[in-house]
Design an enzyme around this catalytic site. Structure first.
Site, PDB file in Angstrom:
ATOM      1  N   TYR A 124      44.351  81.877  51.375  1.00 23.26           N
ATOM      2  CA  TYR A 124      45.322  82.952  51.148  1.00 23.26           C
ATOM      3  C   TYR A 124      46.221  82.618  49.956  1.00 23.26           C
ATOM      4  O   TYR A 124      46.448  83.463  49.074  1.00 23.26           O
ATOM      5  CB  TYR A 124      46.178  83.149  52.402  1.00 23.26           C
ATOM      6  CG  TYR A 124      47.363  84.070  52.210  1.00 23.26           C
ATOM      7  CD1 TYR A 124      47.201  85.449  52.209  1.00 23.26           C
ATOM      8  CD2 TYR A 124      48.641  83.556  52.031  1.00 23.26           C
ATOM      9  CE1 TYR A 124      48.281  86.300  52.035  1.00 23.26           C
ATOM     10  CE2 TYR A 124      49.730  84.392  51.855  1.00 23.26           C
ATOM     11  CZ  TYR A 124      49.548  85.763  51.858  1.00 23.26           C
ATOM     12  OH  TYR A 124      50.623  86.605  51.675  1.00 23.26           O
ATOM     13  N   LYS A 136      47.051  84.571  46.267  1.00 27.58           N
ATOM     14  CA  LYS A 136      48.385  84.909  45.771  1.00 27.58           C
ATOM     15  C   LYS A 136      48.616  84.338  44.373  1.00 27.58           C
ATOM     16  O   LYS A 136      49.336  84.936  43.563  1.00 27.58           O
ATOM     17  CB  LYS A 136      49.440  84.400  46.757  1.00 27.58           C
ATOM     18  CG  LYS A 136      49.369  85.037  48.144  1.00 27.58           C
ATOM     19  CD  LYS A 136      49.714  86.526  48.119  1.00 27.58           C
ATOM     20  CE  LYS A 136      48.566  87.474  48.161  1.00 27.58           C
ATOM     21  NZ  LYS A 136      48.973  88.898  48.184  1.00 27.58           N
ATOM     22  N   GLY A 160      59.607  87.620  50.403  1.00 24.06           N
ATOM     23  CA  GLY A 160      60.388  86.865  51.371  1.00 24.06           C
ATOM     24  C   GLY A 160      59.513  86.500  52.559  1.00 24.06           C
ATOM     25  O   GLY A 160      58.353  86.895  52.656  1.00 24.06           O
TER      26      GLY A 160
END
Length: 330
Positions: free
Chosen positions: A204, A208, A237
């Site tokens: 993951y 990103k 966040g």
């Protein structure tokens, strides 16, 4: 993560300008950050396409938004756009459907993402997280780019592309060659260990990192041709969504209880990037950059600032897409 313990200064009710006449796409808009992004943009006047895979979930989200804001009912301000980012053909078809319906696109929010999950190859032969988080969005964005460029030539236009990334790009995103489909499909673990939680989150994190590199290279190319589109990547966040909770090991769930913000607050940085007058006034400062809550610039770490790696990722993505769709990316 100090921002997690301070009250947000950003207030979408106050800080989002009137978006009447603007047309927006938000991918993954049926839940979490994407839902609140679409909700706030519609409340402030935009026509919002919820680009989602499942019709029932998209229509449920639309009904919930309209119930909370009755003035939106019956005005066709919220529209479902079928999009399955695990299929490059679906990504192209979704863009084609939108282009048949609209003559402008002011804001594209690439929000949808697959969280940490088991190693799976899509029907296109691409690791699923890489397809959903990067390659599918690449196809979708490139197909819509001509209309975004056309929109910049209209009076008062301010076209933006917002890419929701994550701080995980540095914490866990280690795979960084991106020279081939084999690199895209790297299990990042020895056989038999590719589906432990750390490895799933590592993959993951790699996607990103891809998000940030894509945004920088996209902005470089736009600048080179003199386009006024603004591309921004961001970390929303540590957001307490159901998906994050379900895909996290126990120790991450424990941390989330301590430091997490709500999905609405998680949408604040996206909304800032997509609509803020400050971004328009200081475009040179914000274009191609990486933001953290709430709309603050942050210097990138590690390979995320590697311009050569960004160009390599772009070139390889083009080859992968051409291999699946049978034609060059346009």
């Amino acid at each position: 993560m100090g921002f997690l313990f301070s009250k947000p200064r950003y207030d979408p009710t106050r800080d989002i300008p009137d978006l009447t006449g603007k047309v927006v796409i938000v991918t993954g808009a049926n839940a979490g950050i994407g839902y609140h992004t679409a909700d706030q943009l519609a409340r402030h006047g935009a026509k919002v396409y919820l680009a989602c895979r499942t019709e029932s979930k998209a229509r449920e989200a639309i009904a919930t938004i309209e119930c909370a804001t009755p003035s939106l009912k019956g005005r066709e301000r919220l529209v479902w756009l079928p999009l399955d980012l695990s299929s490059l053909h679906s990504a192209q078809e979704a863009a084609d459907e939108f282009l048949e319906k609209e003559k402008r696109l002011d804001i594209l929010v690439n929000n949808a993402g697959r969280l940490a999950g088991p190693y799976v190859l899509t029907k296109d032969g691409i690791e699923q997280s890489v397809s959903v988080n990067h390659v599918g969005h690449f196809v979708f964005t490139m197909a819509l780019l001509p209309l975004l460029k056309k929109t910049t030539k209209q009076p008062g236009a301010d076209a933006r592309i917002v890419v929701v990334s994550s701080e995980m790009y540095d914490l866990l995103g280690r795979q960084s060659r991106f020279e081939s489909l084999e690199d895209f499909n790297d299990r990042q673990a020895p056989p038999g260990k590719e589906n432990n939680s750390i490895t799933e989150w590592r993959r993951y994190g790699t996607t990103k990192l891809m998000n940030i590199l894509f945004t920088h290279e996209l902005q470089r190319r736009l600048d080179e041709e003199g386009s006024l589109i603004t591309a921004i990547a961001l970390h929303p966040g540590s957001v307490a969504t159901d998906g994050v909770h379900a895909s996290s090991p126990w120790w991450m769930r424990f941390m989330q209880l301590i430091v997490s913000i709500t999905p609405l607050e998680g949408a604040f940085t996206t909304l800032f990037a997509a609509t803020s007058a400050q971004v328009a006034a200081e475009r040179e400062k914000f274009k191609g950059q990486y933001l953290v809550p709430y709309g603050k610039l942050q210097q990138l770490k590690g390979k995320a600032g590697d311009a050569r790696l960004a160009r390599t990722l772009w070139a390889t993505t083009e080859k992968v897409v051409e291999g699946v769709l049978g034609r060059p990316v346009t």
